[in-house]
Design an enzyme around this catalytic site. Structure first.
Site, mmCIF file in Angstrom:
data_model
loop_
_atom_site.group_PDB
_atom_site.id
_atom_site.type_symbol
_atom_site.label_atom_id
_atom_site.label_comp_id
_atom_site.label_asym_id
_atom_site.label_seq_id
_atom_site.Cartn_x
_atom_site.Cartn_y
_atom_site.Cartn_z
ATOM 1 C CG ASN A 7 -1.897 1.098 1.263
ATOM 2 O OD1 ASN A 7 -1.854 1.992 0.415
ATOM 3 N ND2 ASN A 7 -2.795 1.077 2.231
ATOM 4 C CE LYS A 14 -0.092 2.629 6.761
ATOM 5 N NZ LYS A 14 -1.291 3.294 6.321
ATOM 6 N NE ARG A 91 -6.496 0.990 -0.042
ATOM 7 C CZ ARG A 91 -6.676 2.035 0.732
ATOM 8 N NH1 ARG A 91 -5.697 2.502 1.456
ATOM 9 N NH2 ARG A 91 -7.842 2.614 0.770
ATOM 10 C CG HIS A 180 -13.594 2.767 2.364
ATOM 11 N ND1 HIS A 180 -14.495 3.708 2.825
ATOM 12 C CD2 HIS A 180 -12.388 3.188 2.761
ATOM 13 C CE1 HIS A 180 -13.848 4.659 3.467
ATOM 14 N NE2 HIS A 180 -12.557 4.371 3.436
ATOM 15 C CG LEU A 209 -19.302 3.017 9.997
ATOM 16 C CD1 LEU A 209 -20.253 2.876 11.181
ATOM 17 C CD2 LEU A 209 -19.787 4.099 9.043
ATOM 18 N N GLY A 210 -14.584 4.260 9.545
ATOM 19 C CA GLY A 210 -13.245 4.441 10.116
ATOM 20 C C GLY A 210 -12.924 5.911 10.107
ATOM 21 C CG ASN A 211 -9.311 9.052 10.155
ATOM 22 O OD1 ASN A 211 -10.005 9.742 10.899
ATOM 23 N ND2 ASN A 211 -8.161 9.449 9.672
ATOM 24 N NE ARG A 241 -11.439 11.735 4.408
ATOM 25 C CZ ARG A 241 -11.302 10.475 4.026
ATOM 26 N NH1 ARG A 241 -11.985 10.023 3.002
ATOM 27 N NH2 ARG A 241 -10.482 9.668 4.662
ATOM 28 C CG ASP A 283 -8.867 8.687 17.542
ATOM 29 O OD1 ASP A 283 -9.690 8.004 18.194
ATOM 30 O OD2 ASP A 283 -7.844 8.210 17.026
ATOM 31 N NE ARG A 285 -8.736 5.160 19.126
ATOM 32 C CZ ARG A 285 -7.714 4.593 18.514
ATOM 33 N NH1 ARG A 285 -7.135 3.535 19.054
ATOM 34 N NH2 ARG A 285 -7.239 5.073 17.390
ATOM 35 N N GLY A 333 -16.618 1.058 13.176
ATOM 36 C CA GLY A 333 -17.635 0.007 13.048
ATOM 37 C C GLY A 333 -17.327 -1.204 13.914
ATOM 38 C CG ASN A 335 -12.524 -1.057 17.803
ATOM 39 O OD1 ASN A 335 -12.245 -1.992 18.549
ATOM 40 N ND2 ASN A 335 -11.914 -0.847 16.656
ATOM 41 C CD GLU A 385 -9.512 -2.054 3.303
ATOM 42 O OE1 GLU A 385 -9.179 -1.872 4.483
ATOM 43 O OE2 GLU A 385 -9.676 -1.133 2.501
HETATM 44 P P1 AMP Z 1 -9.686 3.190 10.654
HETATM 45 O O1 AMP Z 1 -9.625 4.324 9.670
HETATM 46 O O2 AMP Z 1 -10.476 2.025 10.145
HETATM 47 O O3 AMP Z 1 -8.334 2.793 11.161
HETATM 48 O O4 AMP Z 1 -10.513 3.729 11.925
HETATM 49 C C1 AMP Z 1 -10.022 4.751 12.757
HETATM 50 C C2 AMP Z 1 -11.126 5.198 13.676
HETATM 51 O O5 AMP Z 1 -11.565 4.097 14.491
HETATM 52 C C3 AMP Z 1 -10.707 6.291 14.623
HETATM 53 O O6 AMP Z 1 -11.711 7.280 14.702
HETATM 54 C C4 AMP Z 1 -10.613 5.579 15.938
HETATM 55 O O7 AMP Z 1 -10.904 6.416 17.014
HETATM 56 C C5 AMP Z 1 -11.704 4.529 15.831
HETATM 57 N N1 AMP Z 1 -11.513 3.520 16.878
HETATM 58 C C6 AMP Z 1 -12.285 3.389 17.955
HETATM 59 N N2 AMP Z 1 -11.830 2.427 18.775
HETATM 60 C C7 AMP Z 1 -10.743 1.934 18.223
HETATM 61 C C8 AMP Z 1 -9.818 0.915 18.599
HETATM 62 N N3 AMP Z 1 -9.931 0.240 19.729
HETATM 63 N N4 AMP Z 1 -8.802 0.679 17.764
HETATM 64 C C9 AMP Z 1 -8.674 1.370 16.609
HETATM 65 N N5 AMP Z 1 -9.518 2.329 16.198
HETATM 66 C C10 AMP Z 1 -10.533 2.631 16.998
#
Ligand code: AMP
Length: 402
Positions: A7, A14, A91, A180, A209-211, A241, A283, A285, A333, A335, A385
């Site tokens: 990637n 990566k 990727r 994605h 659902l991530g960053n 975003r 973030d 969290r 999604g 966590n 992925e």
């Molecule tokens: P990603 O882009 O898939 O890596 O997702 C990142 C997002 O997941 C961030 O907003 C993190 O805060 C959220 N997230 C929540 N809990 C966790 C966890 N335990 N480990 C990794 N990401 C987390």
């Protein structure tokens, strides 16, 4: 087959080294600060041995050489020589209208990928550098490209055309492409297996659902709509975003703040979303922690996300004429139980019922969140992925008879 999954970003590379016979990752790592100074972090997963070094990496070819050296190192590597690297899978973020499945790298493919530069300026250049780096270091190893947009290429025209003059599509290829796709494809595929009925009969909504976040409607195993658009800025609120906003806001803010197009793009990509609404962090969290302390703007940011996911679920259920399953995946999604519960709140009229206690306690592992009474199954499926990239690479290279 031994497949190196790559990637390549603008200053990073990566990688994961797969043994596809077992589907397992043997080693993985990351080269950072390419073009600046250079740092590699590498781990051999069986022995747990790690290797970290600061080594000059003026370009992606040098970074690739350093990765190959790490993979073939007698102490922390995983193969004896470069000859054991049988294929490379890349990727690729954007395949434009040119790629609807994974492909073997050829000069013609590189020419077409060059045409995608405009559609993903931050990613395509680095991908091309990563491919060129691998070609230079491993000239005899076949390379495969796996596109984040490919899975979405099955969308019907009414889902991917924007209501702008048709010439804009013809001239600039402006349309919905989604993102994605490799993740949506993986979790939808796993969900189809879990449903245990023919793929053609399934109606699934996948929430990555991530960053960055995107939601897809997968009917009969094929994407019929997705929330990201021409670029990964469309759709729901994200870390930094904005997601979909009234297009007039763009010119309004540009005029009021005196932003250039580049500044406005930066604003929408980096200053909005959770960060912009909460004023705290991108973030999730941090957002969760702030909510626990009573921060109202953090709660607003999360409520926006939950509400938007709910609306996508409703509209995609209508678009598919029904719903069998909802999948949650990626960082949030997998966590954040607050999001899963919040998004599904009030959807009992669709026959959705989740086990709240289970939802609150589970993180990052394959879990059925819906109750046995629920008409719609709800699952947490960790995405993978890289496994899709390794599998596609293996299939394409095997078909070459290698
Ligand atoms: P990603 O882009 O898939 O890596 O997702 C990142 C997002 O997941 C961030 O907003 C993190 O805060 C959220 N997230 C929540 N809990 C966790 C966890 N335990 N480990 C990794 N990401 C987390």
């Amino acid at each position: 087959m031994n497949v190196l999954v790559v990637n390549a970003g603008s200053s990073s590379l990566k990688y994961q080294f797969f043994d596809t016979t077992t589907g397992s990752v043997v080693a993985k790592g990351n080269c950072e600060r390419i073009g600046l100074d250079g740092k590699i972090t590498h781990k051999q997963l069986q022995s747990g041995k790690t290797y970290t070094a600061e080594i000059p990496m003026p370009n992606h070819a040098v970074a690739t050489r350093i990765v190959v050296d790490a993979l073939t190192n007698p102490e922390y590597g995983c193969v004896k020589s470069m000859d054991e690297i049988e294929a490379v899978g890349h990727r690729v973020v954007h395949g434009g209208p040119y790629f609807f499945e994974s492909v073997l790298v050829t000069p013609e493919v590189i020419e077409k990928l060059e045409l995608c530069r405009d559609l993903a300026p931050l990613h395509t250049g680095p991908h091309l550098m990563g491919i060129a780096g691998c070609t230079e270091v491993m000239p005899n190893v076949p390379q495969v490209l796996v596109f984040d947009t490919a899975f979405h290429q099955t969308m019907p025209a009414e889902a991917y055309y924007y209501p702008i003059p048709y010439e804009m599509y013809e001239k600039y290829k402006i349309r919905r492409y989604g993102a994605h796709g490799t993740s949506h494809r993986y979790v939808a595929g796993e969900m189809i297996k879990l449903l245990g009925k023919p793929a053609e009969e399934t109606k699934i909504i996948t929430c990555h659902l991530g960053n960055g976040s995107s939601i897809s409607a997968v009917k009969g195993g094929k994407v019929i709509d997705t929330s990201m658009g021409l670029t990964p800025l469309d759709g729901v609120i994200m870390g930094t975003r904005c997601g979909a906003i009234d297009p007039a806001i763009v010119t309004f803010i540009m005029e009021k703040e005196g932003f250039t197009p580049a500044q406005m793009s930066d604003f929408m990509n980096k200053k909005c979303g959770f960060l912009g609404v909460s004023g705290i962090s991108s973030d999730c969290r941090d957002i969760e922690n702030a909510i626990a302390e009573g921060n109202e703007r953090a709660a607003l940011a999360l409520n926006i996300l939950n509400y938007q996911i709910k609306k996508f679920i409703g509209s995609y259920t209508a678009a598919m004429g029904g719903l069998d399953a909802i999948v949650f995946t990626a960082g949030i999604g997998e966590n954040t139980s607050l999001v899963r519960a919040g998004a599904l709140e009030g959807l009992d009229f669709l026959g959705i019922e989740i086990d709240r206690e289970l939802n609150n306690s589970v993180r990052g592992k394959l879990t059925k969140l819906s109750t046995d009474n629920s008409k719609v199954q709800v699952w947490l499926i960790p995405t993978n992925e890289e496994l899709v990239i390794a599998s596609d690479t293996e299939a394409i290279v095997k078909a070459l008879g290698k």
